[in-house]
Structure formats: structure tokens, C-alpha cells
Design an enzyme around this catalytic site. Structure first.
Site, mmCIF file in Angstrom:
data_model
loop_
_atom_site.group_PDB
_atom_site.id
_atom_site.type_symbol
_atom_site.label_atom_id
_atom_site.label_comp_id
_atom_site.label_asym_id
_atom_site.label_seq_id
_atom_site.Cartn_x
_atom_site.Cartn_y
_atom_site.Cartn_z
ATOM 1 N N ILE A 22 -2.923 9.762 -5.730
ATOM 2 C CA ILE A 22 -2.239 10.808 -6.516
ATOM 3 C C ILE A 22 -2.299 10.437 -7.999
ATOM 4 O O ILE A 22 -2.515 11.299 -8.861
ATOM 5 C CB ILE A 22 -0.757 10.936 -6.089
ATOM 6 N N HIS A 29 -12.400 24.702 8.652
ATOM 7 C CA HIS A 29 -11.144 24.143 8.127
ATOM 8 C C HIS A 29 -10.848 24.687 6.729
ATOM 9 O O HIS A 29 -11.166 24.032 5.730
ATOM 10 C CB HIS A 29 -11.226 22.614 8.093
ATOM 11 N N SER A 72 0.850 -1.193 0.000
ATOM 12 C CA SER A 72 0.000 0.000 0.000
ATOM 13 C C SER A 72 0.889 1.247 0.000
ATOM 14 O O SER A 72 2.113 1.148 0.002
ATOM 15 C CB SER A 72 -0.926 -0.024 1.216
ATOM 16 N N GLU A 90 -8.158 24.760 5.152
ATOM 17 C CA GLU A 90 -7.187 23.938 4.408
ATOM 18 C C GLU A 90 -7.885 23.007 3.411
ATOM 19 O O GLU A 90 -7.280 22.582 2.429
ATOM 20 C CB GLU A 90 -6.305 23.129 5.375
ATOM 21 N N LYS A 94 13.522 -5.398 -9.904
ATOM 22 C CA LYS A 94 12.829 -6.692 -9.893
ATOM 23 C C LYS A 94 11.367 -6.581 -10.371
ATOM 24 O O LYS A 94 10.628 -5.712 -9.906
ATOM 25 C CB LYS A 94 12.845 -7.270 -8.467
ATOM 26 N N GLY A 132 -8.250 19.312 16.232
ATOM 27 C CA GLY A 132 -7.938 18.126 17.022
ATOM 28 C C GLY A 132 -9.038 17.839 18.016
ATOM 29 O O GLY A 132 -10.012 18.591 18.122
ATOM 30 N N ASP A 192 9.716 7.915 -8.866
ATOM 31 C CA ASP A 192 9.638 8.727 -7.644
ATOM 32 C C ASP A 192 9.959 10.184 -7.978
ATOM 33 O O ASP A 192 10.910 10.459 -8.722
ATOM 34 C CB ASP A 192 10.662 8.236 -6.603
ATOM 35 N N LEU A 241 1.457 3.425 -2.363
ATOM 36 C CA LEU A 241 2.228 3.688 -3.580
ATOM 37 C C LEU A 241 1.757 4.974 -4.265
ATOM 38 O O LEU A 241 2.354 5.405 -5.244
ATOM 39 C CB LEU A 241 2.102 2.524 -4.570
ATOM 40 N N CYS A 285 -10.061 25.656 14.133
ATOM 41 C CA CYS A 285 -11.017 24.892 14.941
ATOM 42 C C CYS A 285 -10.524 24.746 16.382
ATOM 43 O O CYS A 285 -10.635 25.670 17.157
ATOM 44 C CB CYS A 285 -11.314 23.555 14.268
HETATM 45 N N1 GLN Z 1 -12.619 18.948 19.353
HETATM 46 C C1 GLN Z 1 -13.170 20.185 18.942
HETATM 47 C C2 GLN Z 1 -14.668 20.094 18.688
HETATM 48 O O1 GLN Z 1 -15.198 19.031 18.579
HETATM 49 C C3 GLN Z 1 -12.466 20.723 17.719
HETATM 50 C C4 GLN Z 1 -12.660 19.904 16.487
HETATM 51 C C5 GLN Z 1 -11.715 20.256 15.382
HETATM 52 O O2 GLN Z 1 -10.646 20.810 15.611
HETATM 53 N N2 GLN Z 1 -12.050 19.866 14.167
HETATM 54 O O3 GLN Z 1 -15.340 21.106 18.593
#
Ligand code: GLN
Length: 551
Positions: A26, A515, A20, A517, A196, A362, A249, A22, A389
């Protein structure tokens, strides 16, 4: 569709062999982009053989990042690659798991849809897999080409129903409409100095036992593959040697499409489907890549989180920094700082030499105090700060404790008994017991306050960003925060939820409840990341002024 013989949707299935990781995602994203640039309407889906209904309940240590779509699905991180490469938004349909497939079949069995019958993997599970692939083809205004990637490698027990479904689709739709691409590893054995081919032969054999004959082999390799080697692989695997494609690569994932184009992958696929079209216009992609390779500036930014050894957990953030660097003509070096190791005393040392701090999203209380110490340091030093967040939550707690003076202020996520729950559960979350798919998820509108830094960055009043959280700023504290100098740069349209915070007396301090990103693209950086990197470059320039050095 540009000059096709028929207008029915074509399907390209990606399987993986040998090992896995590889880069199937992408590879699929790259081919998708190349076909899109030729004028086809292309989408991609990921089929995940695990039994979880979605990755939302998995730890980032198991799964990496959970990618959230506009329509609020918690999906595989490969969807992030698809969006970044194709510059289109994916949805719930673009990711299907064994868990979802069984859930649907079992629910139908309970409502009596199969009355009298025995429900089996073949045909009921395989039919549901096929139905989901076809549903993607028909979604929106319909697609010319659907690429589907199967997670895992050939030979995995849980992957078998998926491969069987793909085999059946090939049979039903015919070779003019279905192509199979197998991604495999061609290892270099250093001790004998040889490349190989045997692992590839074995994995193709396994695929053929299921009844799938690959049309194209994408061979991941450290070294160039000679024509002779391609012929050998082709001969053993019954694939024309021209369709044995070298996937060498590379330093950057964004080089992959150009290499695959050079190897002729798109032409092979188009010929097979009997599709004719003009050459792709890859100028913008090439220029972006050139700018990425030769930045005029460099800047170091700290990312302080708890999964710092597992970069897959922050995949979209890392990519968003690549994109933001390109738009600022800068290479962004990320310094990973383990939040569990930061204290008030060592924050300066841990963040030495960085021109910005990002605290990512998080869950749970581990490492929170370290994040708060890091934020305190950058707030006091005027170093650019960007909180995403959970990063916003930590910035709010830090401000409450050290600026307003609310002793013991916390989020009720980390300390349910805190005297000052400045971050608290969203009201609608309070009665929820089920964990899967129950957060505040997906695109939500946000009203940007005129005159704010957020407004300067976005340049408009209404934005839409993707969310994934249960906790929010506690409105009981709004006034006290504003009086102490925090500005709420973004609010939900009804003004009930704080979506963005900033600090007007700091050079660049922003937190977002969402988020950003997830919406950054290779050729189109997200404005918040772009401006954060710009602020970091400004900070770096200020610090290198002679009077600053003396100070
Ligand atoms: N743990 C936090 C919440 O549940 C933040 C979640 C996050 O950072 N995506 O609100």
C-alpha cells in the site's frame, strides 16, 4: 518527465522491517500514485523471495489472492494495489520471484552461457535480479520512476540476494538515481504507555549490515509521532528527522497517500532525485474518499465461498465492492457466508437480510453444494446474483439440476463421473499435465450479445476481461439451457466459449467466466460491480415498500 536534470530512470526500493503485513504494498502504491499525479511516468514491481515460480500453485490460505495480469501472469496480490492506486495495467515483468530468477540462471547454465565458470548467488543471481529490475525500467515506452518492493522482512535468509542486488544498484547508479525506503513498526506498549523505537533501530541496523542505508523511514504507528521521537529515531538510524515519516493507522487504505503527502514524503524523494515539478492534483482522489466516508445508503451483500475467514483470498473482490459502493453513494457491507455450512433448508436463514449474493472464484469440490443451495434460493427469490468463474459454474449446475431437470448434473472438476458434465475441461486443457501457469490465463476478448443485460451494463459489444480457469460451459448443453430460459450474454468472438450467462426473467442474475474484480479501480469502479450494487440497492428499496413488508 517534468523538468528533470537528467532523463534516466530513478529507482525507489521498498524494504520492510520488524514484522510482515505492515502494508509495504500500500505504501509503494501510494507513493507511486503521488508521483504519477505529479506528472511522472511511474511503475512498480514486486520482488518475492519465495522459491515458487509464481503464486499460482499456492493455496489462498498460504498466499491470499492470485492476481492475474492482462498478459496472463499469476502474480502477487500487491500488484492489485498497484493497479488500483495507479490506474495502470501491470504485466508479467512487474513480479519476479526467486523461483523465476533461479529458473533463468539455471537454464542459461545448461545452454552453456557460463561455460568454465562457477555459477554463484553473487554475481549470477544478483545480476539476474538487477536485469529484471532494469527490464521493467525499459518496458513499454520506458519509465521515469520505478518503485520496487521486496517481499518479507529484512533478516529473512531468502531475501538476502535481493537486498544485495539493491545495494549494488545504489552503488552503480548513484544516490541521485536510487532511494531506499524502509517500512518499520513503532509499537505502542500499552502497559507502560510508551512508543518504542528499539525494533526500528534493530531492523535498520540489520539493513545497514547488508550495506543499505535507508533514506526514508516509514514508521507504522498507532499514535502520532512527536518531533522528539522522530529526532530520536533519525539519530539512531542515521536518517534526517524530516525523513522519518509517520505512517499512522487509518480506517481505509485509500487515505494512506494523502497522509504520506501531508508528511512530505514525495518532496523528500523529489529533492533527493533533484526533480522539480508542480504540486499534485489530488482533487479527484479526495472527492472519491469523501464520498466513500459519507455514503447516503447502505446495503448488505453476501459473499459465499470457502475462504471466508481469510479475506486476503478475496482482496480484489472486497476492493471492487468499495469502489462500486462509492459510485452508488452506498456503503457495501459484506456478509461472509461459509459455503460448507449452507444447505437447501437453511439458505434462507443464512442469507437473511442480504440484498445480493456473490459467489467468487475457487477450486475443488469443497463447499460446492452449499453454493448451489445459496444460488437456488436467490434465483427463486429474485435476489440479485453475481457469479464469478466458479460462481458461474455453480449457477450453471444449479440451473441444470433444478430448472432443466438434469439429475446429478455437475462439473467434471467436482465429479468426473457425472452423467451430465454441464461444466467440463476446456479441450486444450485435456492433454496438459503440468500445473504451473497452464490455465486459460489473462485478458481474453468477449463478444457481448446485443439486447442482453450484459450489453446494457457494458454499453459495447467487445470487452476484454481477465481469466484464470480450466473448466468451461459444456457446449453440448447450450440449446437445452437456452430453451429453458438461460441467455448467453457473452461469448468468445468465435462463439465457441460461453463467457457470460444471465437469466432474462430474473431482476439481475449474471455469471462471468472471467474475473472483473481485477480491473476495478478506486476512482473507476468496474461496471459489473457497479451495476450489481445498484441492483442490490433496488432490491432493498423494493423490499422496504409497504406492500412487500405486509407480504
Ligand atoms: N476451478 C474452476 C476452473 O478451473 C474455476 C476457477 C476460478 O474460479 N478461477 O475452471
Amino acid at each position: 518527465m517534468p523538468r528533470s536534470t537528467k532523463s534516466r530512470t530513478k529507482f525507489i526500493f521498498f524494504t520492510g522491517g520488524v514484522v510482515s503485513s505492515l502494508g509495504k504494498g500500500i505504501a509503494a502504491a501510494s507513493l507511486g500514485m503521488l508521483l504519477k499525479e505529479r506528472g511522472f511516468r511511474v511503475t512498480i514491481m514486486k520482488l518475492d523471495p519465495y522459491i515458487n515460480v509464481d503464486p499460482g500453485t499456492m493455496s489462498p490460505f498460504q498466499h491470499g489472492e492470485v492476481y492475474v495480469t492482462d498478459d496472463g501472469a499469476e502474480t502477487d496480490l500487491d500488484l492489485g494495489h498497484y493497479e488500483r492506486f495507479l490506474d495502470i495495467s501491470m504485466g508479467r515483468l512487474n513480479n519476479a520471484t526467486t523461483g523465476q530468477i533461479y529458473e533463468t540462471v539455471i537454464a542459461r547454465e545448461r545452454t552453456g552461457d557460463y561455460l568454465g565458470g562457477t555459477v554463484q548467488v553473487i554475481p549470477h543471481i544478483t545480476d539476474e535480479i538487477k536485469r529484471r529490475i532494469s527490464a521493467v525500467a525499459k518496458s513499454g515506452k520506458g519509465w521515469d520512476i520505478v518503485l520496487a518492493e521486496i517481499g518479507g522482512t529484512v533478516g529473512d535468509i531468502e531475501g538476502q540476494p535481493f537486498l544485495e542486488a539493491l545495494r549494488q544498484m545504489g552503488l552503480e547508479l548513484g544516490s541521485r538515481n536510487v532511494a531506499y525506503i524502509h517500512l518499520t513498526l513503532v509499537p505502542f506498549i500499552a502497559t507502560s504507555g510508551e512508543i518504542k523505537t528499539k525494533p526500528t533501530q534493530h531492523s535498520v541496523k540489520e539493513l545497514r549490515e547488508i550495506g543499505i542505508q535507508p533514506d526514508v523511514l516509514l514508521c507504522r504507528t498507532q499514535h502520532r509521532l512527536t518531533q522528539e521521537l522522530k529526532r530520536k529515531i533519525g539519530m539512531f538510524c542515521s536518517v534526517h528527522h524530516n525523513a522519518v515519516i509517520e505512517a499512522i493507522d487509518v480506517d481505509s487504505i485509500y487515505e494512506v497517500p494523502l497522509n504520506l503527502e501531508k508528511e512530505g514524503l514525495t518532496d523528500i524523494i523529489l529533492r533527493r532525485f533533484n526533480l522539480k515539478c508542480s504540486r499534485p492534483d489530488l482533487r479527484i482522489w479526495r472527492e472519491t474518499l469523501d464520498r466513500m466516508r459519507k455514503p447516503s445508503h447502505h446495503v448488505k451483500i453476501a459473499v459465499c465461498g470457502k475462504y471466508t475467514v481469510l479475506h486476503d483470498a478475496y482482496k480484489s473482490i472486497m476492493e471492487a465492492f468499495v469502489h462500486a459502493g462509492i459510485e452508488n453513494d452506498a456503503g457495501v457491507e459484506l456478509k461472509w457466508v461459509d459455503s460448507e455450512k449452507v444447505t437447501d433448508e437453511n439458505a434462507g436463514q443464512m442469507l437473511k437480510g442480504v440484498s445480493g449474493l456473490l459467489i467468487p472464484g475457487g477450486f475443488g469440490d469443497r463447499g460446492i453444494e452449499g453454493k448451489i443451495s445459496a444460488i437456488r434460493y436467490v434465483r427463486e427469490q429474485g435476489i440479485p446474483f453475481f457469479g464469478i468463474c466458479l460462481g458461474l459454474h455453480c449457477a450453471v449446475i444449479e440451473f441444470a439440476r433444478h430448472v432443466i431437470g438434469l439429475k446429478g448434473a455437475d462439473s467434471s472438476e467436482f465429479n468426473p463421473r457425472t452423467r451430465h458434465p454441464v461444466i467440463d475441461l476446456l479441450p486444450e486443457q485435456k492433454k496438459l499435465r503440468k500445473k504451473g501457469g497452464t490455465m486459460r490465463l489473462g485478458a481474453q476478448p468477449c463478444h457481448i450479445q446485443p439486447g442482453s443485460l450484459a450489453y446494457k451494463i457494458y454499453g459495447r459489444e467487445l470487452i476484454n476481461e481477465r481469466h484464470r480457469h480450466r473448466y468451461e460451459f459444456n457446449n453440448l448443453y447450450r440449446e437445452r439451457f437456452e430453451e429453458a430460459g438461460m441467455r448467453f450474454g457473452g461469448l468468445s468472438p468465435d462463439h465457441k466459449l460461453v463467457e457470460m450467462i444471465e437469466m432474462p426473467d430474473h431482476p439481475w442474475f449474471i455469471g462471468g467466466q472471467f474475473h472483473p474484480e481485477l480491473k476495478s479501480r478506486f476512482t473507476k469502479s468496474h461496471p459489473l460491480f457497479r451495476e450489481f450494487v445498484r441492483a442490490a440497492l433496488d432490491y432493498q428499496a423494493r423490499m422496504s415498500e409497504p406492500d412487500q413488508q405486509v407480504a
